[in-house]
Design an enzyme around this catalytic site. Structure first.
Site, short mmCIF file in Angstrom:
data_model
loop_
_atom_site.label_atom_id
_atom_site.label_comp_id
_atom_site.label_asym_id
_atom_site.label_seq_id
_atom_site.Cartn_x
_atom_site.Cartn_y
_atom_site.Cartn_z
CG HIS C 58 -2.07 0.89 1.10
ND1 HIS C 58 -3.51 0.67 1.51
CD2 HIS C 58 -2.20 2.22 0.59
CE1 HIS C 58 -3.98 1.77 1.28
NE2 HIS C 58 -3.20 2.76 0.98
CG HIS C 60 -1.19 6.55 -1.69
ND1 HIS C 60 -2.24 6.59 -2.48
CD2 HIS C 60 -1.23 6.30 -0.68
CE1 HIS C 60 -3.21 6.04 -1.83
NE2 HIS C 60 -2.79 5.69 -0.60
CG ASN C 92 -4.93 7.38 -4.62
OD1 ASN C 92 -3.84 7.04 -4.80
ND2 ASN C 92 -5.17 8.35 -3.67
CG ASP C 152 -6.19 3.63 -0.59
OD1 ASP C 152 -6.66 3.33 0.65
OD2 ASP C 152 -5.47 4.42 -0.50
CG HIS C 179 -10.39 3.69 1.74
ND1 HIS C 179 -9.34 4.18 2.13
CD2 HIS C 179 -11.27 4.38 2.47
CE1 HIS C 179 -9.48 5.42 2.56
NE2 HIS C 179 -10.72 5.40 2.97
CG HIS C 232 -5.96 1.81 5.45
ND1 HIS C 232 -7.30 1.95 5.55
CD2 HIS C 232 -5.50 2.74 4.41
CE1 HIS C 232 -7.85 2.38 4.43
NE2 HIS C 232 -6.90 2.90 3.82
CG ASP C 305 -2.45 4.66 3.45
OD1 ASP C 305 -2.10 5.14 2.56
OD2 ASP C 305 -3.32 5.08 4.27
CG HIS C 309 -0.18 14.86 1.09
ND1 HIS C 309 -1.21 15.02 0.13
CD2 HIS C 309 -0.79 13.77 1.77
CE1 HIS C 309 -2.15 13.95 0.19
NE2 HIS C 309 -1.96 13.36 1.22
#
Lengths: 315, 175, 436
Positions: C58, C60, C92, C152, C179, C232, C305, C309
């Site tokens: 998992h 990103h 995503n 997710d 999710h 999660h 996860d 950002h």
């Protein structure tokens, strides 16, 4: 004390001292003196990212009576509404040499973000943040209650207060619950179960769904504003039903004990949470709350700003 | 630490000041005594009482907090405000006698003059101090002095009054 | 590279034994006491633990679309730094990885970086909108050979869509990674709903919004006999439901993130959005239940996860900020701190939860082989008795949003080997293969 972000920042002695200072300042304001030189040369910015004419005017009057320079930075026409970040706004205020920022913001915690950041050095005064707190309102409410109910005592020991309405979304309720407890008052919350937050069991309050049962035993009934949009979110079926169970009308006014008072932070929805004849009755101290607001906010500005050393302010 | 004034000496000084104020102000019905909190306010009450006795008429007395007018606010933690109470006869057109315990730099009196100015316009403003220790930083002098005490700036003068401290005496301390 | 191979000396194996491990030709050549090889580079691993390369199910990576926050390469470097030899890129991105084109792009970028395996996860529904199924078959048949599908960030909320997705992936033994978040119970939610949210005036995110979906999907997967993975898990109630399902033999697996093993909603009191994450930090009671569940196998794996950002998405008001926190570089240290140092798990279980089990769930056949002789040499070394202080300005990821800034953590990852090639030596990344 550098900032006022939450009532939990205050000790009992500090809270009492703000009320005492406000008492002396109210005496000054009542007389011929309308202006004191105390904060001459200090710059106070009213940063209002959310509409609130009454709180802004109250802080502005307080700052001006202490001779501070006031800059209004309101949502309409300011960059906050145009998507400028809180950080850039803070950097701007720092560059302008603000000594204090009075902030009203729709986001809970925005004042704390300003205070904790290194973006600016000014004192931060929370004038209402989201559904978090509104400490100056709680202080002016406590000031008003003390004047009417405390019989000369410095605190609110033994005074019983009912806070009625939308506790879930009320920053006024959160600050008041903390301050009333700090000052020794006992608090009953009266609301439909949908408008009480999950986790409230840990709060030092009594909870009731039955307004009529609570009214006769309290010294103060503090009504909270109900926002119309709550209806569409299923918090209660409609205004009529809300008003029937949780509105303060003239029948309920008769149940109140002889010396008790009615409060409302404003703006009121007459006919929804409070009936017009109750708002205008002799028990209502709602207008007085507004005038007390100026003295209390002068006291807050005095305590936060007057004693700051020049060195610390210029660092 | 040395005692500069005993209780008896304080009492005598206040009585003398009371007489002097009345002598200096023949139209005694215009006199208002205003003490500067905290100890000046207690001295003002004593002086007014003594004057009332001598003049056989009630001399108005009040107190004037000068905190909000101080020029040294930013050098200290915030000070609690003291009460202000102006007698009902007000200050407009009257002969105001300010009372303080120790006259030192003169800054307190300057602040008091500003505070008075916010309230109204007296006919005259006079100043009584129990102790004048010198070291003026402003062009201010006392009209009525209990005792002149030559001190060094490293010393401090402490006035103790029964109302607050349980004893009447003035002491000089070396810091 | 002219290195003939690596000989790791005197290392503690997951089972506790002290051995030497020889890597040659990209594979684990031998594992024994007292191996000698004159041509190999010798690594003295005394006091260190050797584990199979970590596998994250998992991650990103933000590419394509938000390359300012992370790229496949920067995320791969971050993974190598944390001891990972495989990561799984959530779909995503912008555009969404809901077709063969995007998953192949991500897969190729992973191969170009050459630091670890990047396995794209495909979107369950087109645009992650929860309505129409994405081209699941095409993604499965692409060169990326996608086996894990997830929306997710969003929940596959519609029960019929979820049922169809679970059924459809049976064709190639895929798995749906859900999710779990009931959307209408979490409109505008900011943090765990409870004592702390009540005080802070931040909109609550009830545990039941997660648990209701877990329960529903467990019943659905039992009905259609497919494979369900719960992303999660954060609540004690969710753990109970999964425990019940496993006892009944239902084919469900579950993951927990490192941050949910350590942090609680108390941190929101600072209003610092670095602690804002989806699903939210819960209470200490939940944290303890998650640790227990990971130890007893109710929760199968740890997944990071990892959610990079940019500064501006976090330097703002809490309610304006993005959800998510970095995870790759701190994952194993957090697991050591919460699970190993607390004696809840041994290193063999760590190897299972962070490598073998996630590789099995994802169908990553060259990963998670648990130091088998002859397998591809995906290996990492941690020095469990050393400690380090997390500094957000020193992370390898392009972003800085680690919730552990300033934490002193146990366990320093010293070496990572991907298919026999060193990607991390003595804590320093080896710049090989990759190009932006």
């Amino acid at each position: 004390m550098r900032h006022l972000l939450s009532i939990s920042d205050l000790s009992k002695a500090e809270a009492v001292s703000i009320l005492d200072t406000a008492t002396e300042l109210a005496r000054v304001s009542d007389g011929a003196v309308k202006k004191l030189p105390t904060l001459r040369g200090r710059t106070i910015v009213n940063l209002f990212a959310e509409d609130s004419t009454r709180t802004r005017i109250s802080f502005e009057a307080a700052a001006k009576r202490l001779s501070a320079d006031v800059i209004n930075f309101s949502a309409k026409g300011s960059s906050v509404s145009k998507g400028e970040s809180l950080k850039d706004t803070a950097l701007t205020l720092q560059a302008m040499g603000a000594d204090a920022v009075v902030i009203r913001h729709g986001a809970s915690g925005a004042p704390q973000r300003l205070a904790d950041s290194e973006w600016m050095l000014a004192s931060v005064i929370n004038a209402g943040d989201g559904t978090h707190e509104h400490p100056s309102q709680a202080l002016l409410d406590a000031f008003t209650i003390r004047k009417h109910c405390a019989k000369g005592a410095p605190d609110l020991a033994g005074i019983r207060v009912a806070i009625v309405g939308d506790v879930l979304h009320s920053r006024v309720a959160r600050s008041n619950i903390l301050l009333l407890n700090l000052l020794g008052a006992s608090v009953s919350l009266v609301a439909p179960p949908t408008l009480l937050p999950v986790g409230i069991e840990k709060w030092p309050v009594d909870i009731s769904y039955d307004f009529d049962a609570v009214i006769p035993s309290v010294d103060v009934v503090m009504m909270l504003r109900v926002q119309q949009e709550r209806m569409s979110n299923l918090f209660f079926p409609n205004a009529r039903e809300y008003s029937r169970y949780f509105g303060l009308n003239s029948d309920r006014l008769k149940l109140m004990s002889p010396h008790s008072i009615v409060m409302h932070p404003g703006p009121m929805n007459r006919g929804l949470e409070i009936a017009a004849e109750v708002a205008d009755s002799a028990r209502s101290v709602i207008v007085e709350q507004v005038s007390n607001g100026v003295s209390v906010r002068m006291a807050i500005l005095y305590v936060l700003l007057a004693g700051q050393s020049l060195e610390a302010g210029e660092k | 630490m040395s005692v500069a004034l005993s209780a008896l000496e304080i009492s005598r000084a206040l009585t003398r000041i009371s007489h002097e104020i009345l002598e200096a102000n023949p139209s005694s019905d215009l006199i208002t005594i205003l003490g500067i909190p905290t100890r000046g306010a207690h001295l003002a009450v004593r002086i007014a009482a003594s004057m009332s006795q001598i003049a056989a008429r009630e001399i108005p007395v009040g107190m004037l907090d000068i905190t909000m007018h101080r020029d040294d606010l930013r050098m200290h933690p915030p000070r609690p405000l003291m009460p202000t109470s102006i007698p009902s006869s007000g200050i407009q057109g009257r002969d105001i006698v300010l009372v303080d315990d120790v006259l030192f730099s003169g800054r307190t009196i300057r602040a008091a003059l500003d505070a008075l100015g916010e309230i109204g316009r007296p006919r005259t403003v006079q100043l009584a101090a129990l102790v004048d220790r010198g070291h003026r930083e402003l062009p201010i002098r006392a009209d009525f002095v209990g005792k002149n005490l030559p001190t060094s700036t490293t010393q401090s003068v402490k006035v103790h009054l029964t109302e607050i401290d349980g004893i009447d005496q003035v002491v000089i301390e070396d810091n | 590279m002219t290195v003939k191979g690596y000989l790791i000396k005197n290392a503690q194996m997951p089972d506790g034994g002290i051995k030497d491990l020889l890597i040659t030709d990209g594979r684990i050549h031998s594992l024994a006491v007292g191996i000698n090889d004159a041509t190999a580079t010798i690594i003295d691993a005394k006091g260190c633990v050797v584990l199979p390369g970590l596998v994250d199910l998992h991650t990103h990576l933000r590419q394509p679309g938000r390359e300012d926050a992370e790229t496949v390469l920067s995320g791969s470097r971050s993974g190598a730094k944390g001891g990972f030899t495989a990561i799984s890129a959530m779909p995503n991105t912008s555009p969404v990885a809901d077709n063969a084109g995007v998953v192949e792009q991500v897969f190729r970028l992973g191969q170009q970086s050459g630091l670890l395996d990047v396995f794209p996860i495909g979107a369950v529904t087109q645009g992650l909108e929860g309505a129409a199924l994405s081209e699941i078959g095409a993604m499965a048949d692409s060169i990326a050979q996608v086996r894990v599908f997830s929306d997710d960030g969003n929940c596959v909320f519609d029960p019929l869509v979820m049922r169809r997705a679970l059924e459809y992936i049976k064709k190639f033994n895929g798995v749906i990674a859900q999710h779990a978040q009931e959307p209408s119970l979490t409109v505008g939610s900011q943090m765990n709903e409870g004592e702390v949210s009540a005080v802070l005036g931040l909109k609550g995110w009830p545990a039941v919004a997660e648990e209701a979906i877990i329960a529903r999907d467990i019943l659905l997967v039992d009905h259609v006999k497919s494979r369900l993975h719960i992303c999660h898990v954060t609540t004690a109630g969710g753990v109970e439901i999964i425990r019940w399902a496993k006892a009944r033999g239902i084919n469900v697996t579950a993951e927990v993130t490192p941050h949910h093993l350590l942090l609680t909603d108390e941190l929101a009191r600072s209003y610092d959005p670095v602690f804002k994450v989806n699903p939210p930090l819960r209470t200490q009671k939940d944290v303890m239940a998650l640790r227990e569940a990971l130890a007893d196998g109710t929760i199968d794996i740890v997944a990071t996860d990892h959610a990079p950002h940019t500064m501006e998405s976090k330097e703002c008001e809490w309610q304006e900020a993005s959800f998510g926190m970095l995870g790759l570089e701190t994952a194993l240290s957090i697991v050591q701190k919460t699970m190993v140092d607390s004696k809840l798990m041994d290193w063999a279980q760590v190897a299972d939860r962070l490598s073998t089990a996630p590789a099995r769930i994802g169908g990553y056949s060259d990963q998670g082989r648990n130091l088998e002789i002859g397998a591809k040499a995906n290996v990492m070394i941690i020095n469990p008795s050393a400690s380090w202080t997390v500094d957000k300005d020193l992370v390898v990821s392009k972003s800085r949003n680690t919730p552990f800034h300033g934490y002193e953590l146990p366990g320093v990852v010293t070496h990572t080997f991907f298919n026999g090639m060193a990607t991390l030596i003595d804590g320093a990344l080896i710049n090989s293969g990759g190009s932006e």
